[in-house]
Write a protein that holds these residues in place. Sequence first.
Motif: not given
Length: 171
Positions: A79, A82-83, A86-87, A91-96, A98
Amino acid sequence: MFSFLKRDTVDKDAARRWRDAVTAEARLPEPFLKGWITDTIYGRFNMVTLVATLAMRRLRDEGKEGLALSKAFSELLFSDFDHALRENGVGDSSIARRIRKMGEEFYGVAKAIDEALDMGGPQVHVADVIKRNSIQLDEQKALDLASHIIALSERVERLPESAILKGPDAL
C-alpha cells in the motif's frame, strides 16, 4: 460448526509497528551514504525489500499467527509502494502493472535472500544475491551491504518473543 467462516484476526497495530520499524531501518542513511545502495526510489525499494525479508523470516517462526501478521505487514508495505508511485506521478492506468512488477521483484529477492541466509557461512551468498539482482554491482560494496544485512538479520532474530506478535518498536 461454522469455524471455517471465521476469519483469522490480525493485530493491525502490530502489522503497522512492523511496517514502521522496517521502513525506519531501511531509511537509515549509512547504506546510502557509504554507497552500498543507491539513494533513488529503486534503491530505497531494494533496501525496504532486504529489511522486510528479515522481518518476514522472523514472523515465519511464529507459526500461523506469524504468517498472518506477515501477510498483513506485506500488504501495508505494498500500500505504501502504491502511494509512493502515485506521489511520483505514476498514472492510474499503469499502477497495477508497476505494483505487480514490484511484487515479483520483492518476492524474488526475498526468496533468494532467505535461501542465502539459510545457507549460513560467509556473506558471499548474500552478496551474490545482491549482485545478481542488480542491487549493487560493485563487489566490495555488495559484500559490505551483505555484512550489514547479516548483522541486521542477527538483531532481528534476537528480538524478544514478546515483541514479535505485538510488533517491535525498532529493529
